[in-house]
Design a protein around this motif. Structure first.
Motif, PDB file in Angstrom:
ATOM      1  N   GLU A  36      -5.696   3.067  12.252  1.00  0.00           N
ATOM      2  CA  GLU A  36      -5.154   1.938  11.473  1.00  0.00           C
ATOM      3  C   GLU A  36      -3.839   2.646  10.916  1.00  0.00           C
ATOM      4  O   GLU A  36      -2.850   2.657  10.531  1.00  0.00           O
ATOM      5  CB  GLU A  36      -5.756   1.659   9.865  1.00  0.00           C
ATOM      6  N   ARG A  37      -4.175   3.740  11.901  1.00  0.00           N
ATOM      7  CA  ARG A  37      -2.544   4.876  11.967  1.00  0.00           C
ATOM      8  C   ARG A  37      -2.612   5.489  13.656  1.00  0.00           C
ATOM      9  O   ARG A  37      -3.440   5.879  13.629  1.00  0.00           O
ATOM     10  CB  ARG A  37      -2.825   4.861  10.752  1.00  0.00           C
ATOM     11  N   ARG A  64      -6.438   9.349   4.560  1.00  0.00           N
ATOM     12  CA  ARG A  64      -7.838   8.124   4.250  1.00  0.00           C
ATOM     13  C   ARG A  64      -7.149   7.440   5.189  1.00  0.00           C
ATOM     14  O   ARG A  64      -8.851   6.760   5.187  1.00  0.00           O
ATOM     15  CB  ARG A  64      -7.217   7.957   2.491  1.00  0.00           C
ATOM     16  N   LYS A  65      -6.399   7.327   5.658  1.00  0.00           N
ATOM     17  CA  LYS A  65      -7.261   5.709   6.878  1.00  0.00           C
ATOM     18  C   LYS A  65      -7.382   6.290   7.911  1.00  0.00           C
ATOM     19  O   LYS A  65      -7.652   6.928   8.200  1.00  0.00           O
ATOM     20  CB  LYS A  65      -5.241   5.012   7.221  1.00  0.00           C
ATOM     21  N   TYR A  72       4.707  -2.068   9.022  1.00  0.00           N
ATOM     22  CA  TYR A  72       3.888  -0.044   8.628  1.00  0.00           C
ATOM     23  C   TYR A  72       5.895   0.403   8.903  1.00  0.00           C
ATOM     24  O   TYR A  72       6.512   0.153   8.850  1.00  0.00           O
ATOM     25  CB  TYR A  72       3.609  -0.097  10.510  1.00  0.00           C
ATOM     26  N   ALA A 115      -1.578   8.776   4.103  1.00  0.00           N
ATOM     27  CA  ALA A 115      -2.251   8.223   5.388  1.00  0.00           C
ATOM     28  C   ALA A 115      -3.033   8.484   6.838  1.00  0.00           C
ATOM     29  O   ALA A 115      -4.321   8.316   6.778  1.00  0.00           O
ATOM     30  CB  ALA A 115      -1.245   6.854   6.153  1.00  0.00           C
ATOM     31  N   GLU A 126       1.021  -1.499  -0.142  1.00  0.00           N
ATOM     32  CA  GLU A 126      -0.083  -0.070  -0.428  1.00  0.00           C
ATOM     33  C   GLU A 126       1.128   1.145  -0.068  1.00  0.00           C
ATOM     34  O   GLU A 126       1.345   0.942   0.910  1.00  0.00           O
ATOM     35  CB  GLU A 126      -1.131   0.396   1.197  1.00  0.00           C
TER      36      GLU A 126
END
Length: 286
Positions: free
Chosen positions: A226-227, A221-222, A269, A218, A154
């Motif tokens: 998740e971040r 959008r994440k 990550y 990230a 990704e």
């Protein structure tokens, strides 16, 4: 004993048990008389299965057993020091002990002008996805399907980019093929950690910029679960800034140590810790 290739590449190992396993398997192929019993007698171990139990993780090495192994394997002084540090690194139960051992390992590697990423392999940092593919390639979940591997990254890369990345990583010696049994070819990392401390900053500039761009994407959008992103504006002295750097570096090392022992990898990550000035120096009233 015949010259051991494993011994010649001792400084490449991050796991002393893996080194011992490779050493014993190699010696068995080179000498018909070689066995665990033969080596135990040479080293002075009372149990013929002691080394086998160490390799399988049933026993840990003690200072006395390290001395016996070093003598039986004909270690040179620097090889012995490295092996001792490697044992401490792998067997340490406390994070600080593990970190201290890793520091010793790095110092020894620098003494012999060793670096995991040589000038020839600066290309490793020419593409942002090479480090990600290196971590994903060792997972059995893609099962040799380069299209599937590409989709695991990704943001997604092309199938050809994934294929070329694996090919290059193999050529650079950063991963290697292992027997996959009935399934497709499997891969494993040749070392757990990669040290980029000797790579010129200019060679890392582009990949760092790309990672920062991915970080922005990230954050935008994440979903939050998740971040992680924290933005704090601080007014502080230079001494407070130095303290902040020490705390952040300590936290980073602890996270790296935790990740190194994580047997249940689920995702890859990118961890970035950044602190930078947003103003000129302000004169302080005396």
């Amino acid at each position: 004993m015949p010259m051991s290739i494993a011994l010649e590449h001792l400084f490449d190992y991050d796991d002393f048990r893996k080194f011992m396993q490779d050493y014993f398997e190699e010696q068995k192929k080179m000498r018909a008389v070689f066995s665990h019993r033969f080596f135990a007698a040479k080293a002075g171990f009372s149990s013929s299965s002691y080394c086998l139990n160490v390799i399988r993780g049933r026993f840990n090495l003690t200072p006395k057993s390290i001395e016996k192994l070093a003598k039986a394997m004909d270690f040179e002084p620097l090889q012995k020091s490295y092996f001792e540090a490697l044992v401490q690194y792998n067997q340490a139960e406390q994070v600080d002990e593990r970190e201290n051992a890793w520091e010793q390992i790095q110092q020894i590697r620098k003494q012999i002008e060793f670096t995991h990423i040589t000038t020839r392999e600066q290309l490793y940092f020419s593409k942002w996805y090479y480090p990600i593919v290196r971590e994903l390639a060792v997972s059995p979940s893609w099962d040799g399907d380069f299209m599937k591997l590409a989709r695991m990254v990704e943001p997604q890369i092309t199938t050809e980019e994934a294929r070329e990345a694996v090919k290059n990583l193999l050529e650079w010696g950063l991963i290697r093929e292992v027997s996959g049994g009935k399934s497709a070819v499997r891969y494993e990392e040749t070392s757990q950690m990669l040290d980029a401390s000797l790579i010129p900053p200019m060679a890392l500039r582009q990949i760092r910029r790309e990672y920062m761009q991915h970080a922005i994407g990230a954050v935008e959008r994440k979903p939050k679960d998740e971040r992680f992103a924290a933005f704090t504006t601080l007014a502080m002295s230079e001494s407070s800034y130095n303290y902040a750097v020490e705390v952040l570096e300590e936290a980073r090392k602890k996270i790296i140590a935790r990740a190194a022992n994580d047997l249940n990898v689920e995702r890859i990550y990118e961890l970035m810790v950044v602190a930078f000035p947003m103003s000129k120096k302000v004169e302080v009233e005396k």
